[in-house]
Design a protein around this motif. Structure first.
Motif, mmCIF file in Angstrom:
data_model
loop_
_atom_site.group_PDB
_atom_site.id
_atom_site.type_symbol
_atom_site.label_atom_id
_atom_site.label_comp_id
_atom_site.label_asym_id
_atom_site.label_seq_id
_atom_site.Cartn_x
_atom_site.Cartn_y
_atom_site.Cartn_z
ATOM 1 N N MET A 1 3.044 -3.922 4.709
ATOM 2 C CA MET A 1 2.032 -4.545 5.563
ATOM 3 C C MET A 1 2.612 -5.413 6.661
ATOM 4 O O MET A 1 1.975 -6.338 7.150
ATOM 5 C CB MET A 1 1.058 -5.374 4.702
ATOM 6 N N ALA B 1 -9.326 -4.046 11.255
ATOM 7 C CA ALA B 1 -9.614 -4.043 9.820
ATOM 8 C C ALA B 1 -10.582 -5.151 9.431
ATOM 9 O O ALA B 1 -11.567 -4.926 8.728
ATOM 10 C CB ALA B 1 -8.303 -4.170 9.040
ATOM 11 N N ASN C 1 -0.621 -2.646 9.815
ATOM 12 C CA ASN C 1 -0.431 -1.496 8.941
ATOM 13 C C ASN C 1 -1.413 -1.516 7.778
ATOM 14 O O ASN C 1 -1.468 -2.486 7.024
ATOM 15 C CB ASN C 1 0.980 -1.493 8.367
ATOM 16 N N ASP C 2 -2.173 -0.462 7.627
ATOM 17 C CA ASP C 2 -2.963 -0.250 6.414
ATOM 18 C C ASP C 2 -3.347 1.225 6.343
ATOM 19 O O ASP C 2 -3.075 1.996 7.268
ATOM 20 C CB ASP C 2 -4.189 -1.171 6.332
ATOM 21 N N ARG D 1 -13.287 -2.369 8.634
ATOM 22 C CA ARG D 1 -13.159 -1.778 7.295
ATOM 23 C C ARG D 1 -14.500 -1.765 6.573
ATOM 24 O O ARG D 1 -14.860 -0.787 5.923
ATOM 25 C CB ARG D 1 -12.125 -2.554 6.478
ATOM 26 N N ARG E 1 0.856 -1.174 0.000
ATOM 27 C CA ARG E 1 0.000 0.000 0.000
ATOM 28 C C ARG E 1 0.893 1.225 0.000
ATOM 29 O O ARG E 1 1.856 1.302 0.748
ATOM 30 C CB ARG E 1 -0.894 0.025 1.252
#
Length: 283
Positions: free
Chosen positions: A213, A82, A32-33, A104, A3
């Protein structure tokens, strides 16, 4: 999946978390996002502390002992995960029913949840006033030690601490001020190196950042280097991934030329590099 996010990208929308008081911080359970980053920036702007929690506390543990301890310390007012299905058991065991949970897609088995996109469309009413009330000693986030000895310990981090650290880095590494760095990184944001040092370099210097990620495992050993052949090669690199970079460097001259063509700085911290890694770098 890589990402990519740029500090100057117009599409990097801010989401606000102005409703939670500082004593009820945001807890981020997943890794992580982009949503994780937007929530963290929104909390930082609004003066609401946040805590990125080690995902294994929720995904690997079966008794959720460390996660329960973290929640007892934090008493969060908002929780983000997420993937609702993956974190459902941990949330059911640890998160009180009166605490709002964000996923999400808004799906959380056995419990209601708010979809992340809903936050982006929520009218902003108090965030600017909340931001004006922040200062150098405002608490930004709480990081937890690994818990290798007894329970994880909460470590507060203020704006002054983050900015002082980044100014120190810029004076130590003047290259950062001459040209915005490009980072390709796979360190978890629940750790100070990934979440404060590296993300801080991005924010402080207008850098470009590609997150891998947080998957530094042998099965994905060529993944960071493969990404470098498709995106901007890094101007700075760190050597926790020295073994993976070393392995990737043997996959062909095109990868080597792309990856190392713009590197200005290569550094490591903590453990030393093996002689083999030094030899490959010199070559």
């Amino acid at each position: 999946m890589a990402r990519c996010w740029s500090a100057h990208a117009p599409s990097a929308r801010r989401c606000w978390i102005a409703a939670s008081p500082p004593e009820r911080p945001l807890a981020i359970l997943s890794g992580n996002d982009l949503e994780h980053l937007q929530l963290a920036l929104g909390a930082m702007w609004a003066g609401v502390p946040y805590a990125p929690v080690s995902p294994p506390y929720a995904l690997v543990s079966t008794d959720f002992g460390k996660l329960r301890h973290v929640f007892d310390v934090l008493t969060p007012g908002l929780v983000y995960a997420a993937d609702g299905a993956a974190f459902a058991n941990a949330i059911s065991a640890v998160v009180p029913h009166g605490v709002e949970v964000i996923t999400r897609d808004g799906v959380l088995p056995g419990r209601s949840a708010t979809a992340f996109d809903t936050l982006l469309h929520t009218p902003v009413t108090t965030a600017d006033a909340a931001q004006a009330a922040t200062g150098p000693d405002t608490l930004v986030k709480v990081l937890f030690t690994s818990g290798s000895t007894r329970a994880p310990k909460a470590v507060p981090t203020t704006h002054r601490m983050l900015c002082s650290n980044q100014q120190m880095l810029r004076q130590t590494i003047p290259e950062f001020a001459k040209e915005p760095p490009v980072l390709v990184d796979w360190l978890p944001w629940n750790h100070t190196f990934g979440g404060s040092h590296n993300v801080g370099i991005v924010l402080y210097n207008g850098a470009r950042f590609t997150s891998m990620m947080a998957v530094p495992c042998p099965a994905n050993s060529t993944k960071p280097c493969a990404t470098c052949t498709r995106s901007h090669p890094p101007r700075t690199s760190r050597a926790q991934g020295g073994g993976r970079t070393r392995a990737g460097a043997g996959t062909g001259p095109a990868l080597r030329e792309t990856f190392f063509s713009r590197v200005k700085l290569y550094f490591f911290g903590g453990a030393g590099l093996s002689q083999e890694a030094w030899d490959r770098l010199e070559a």
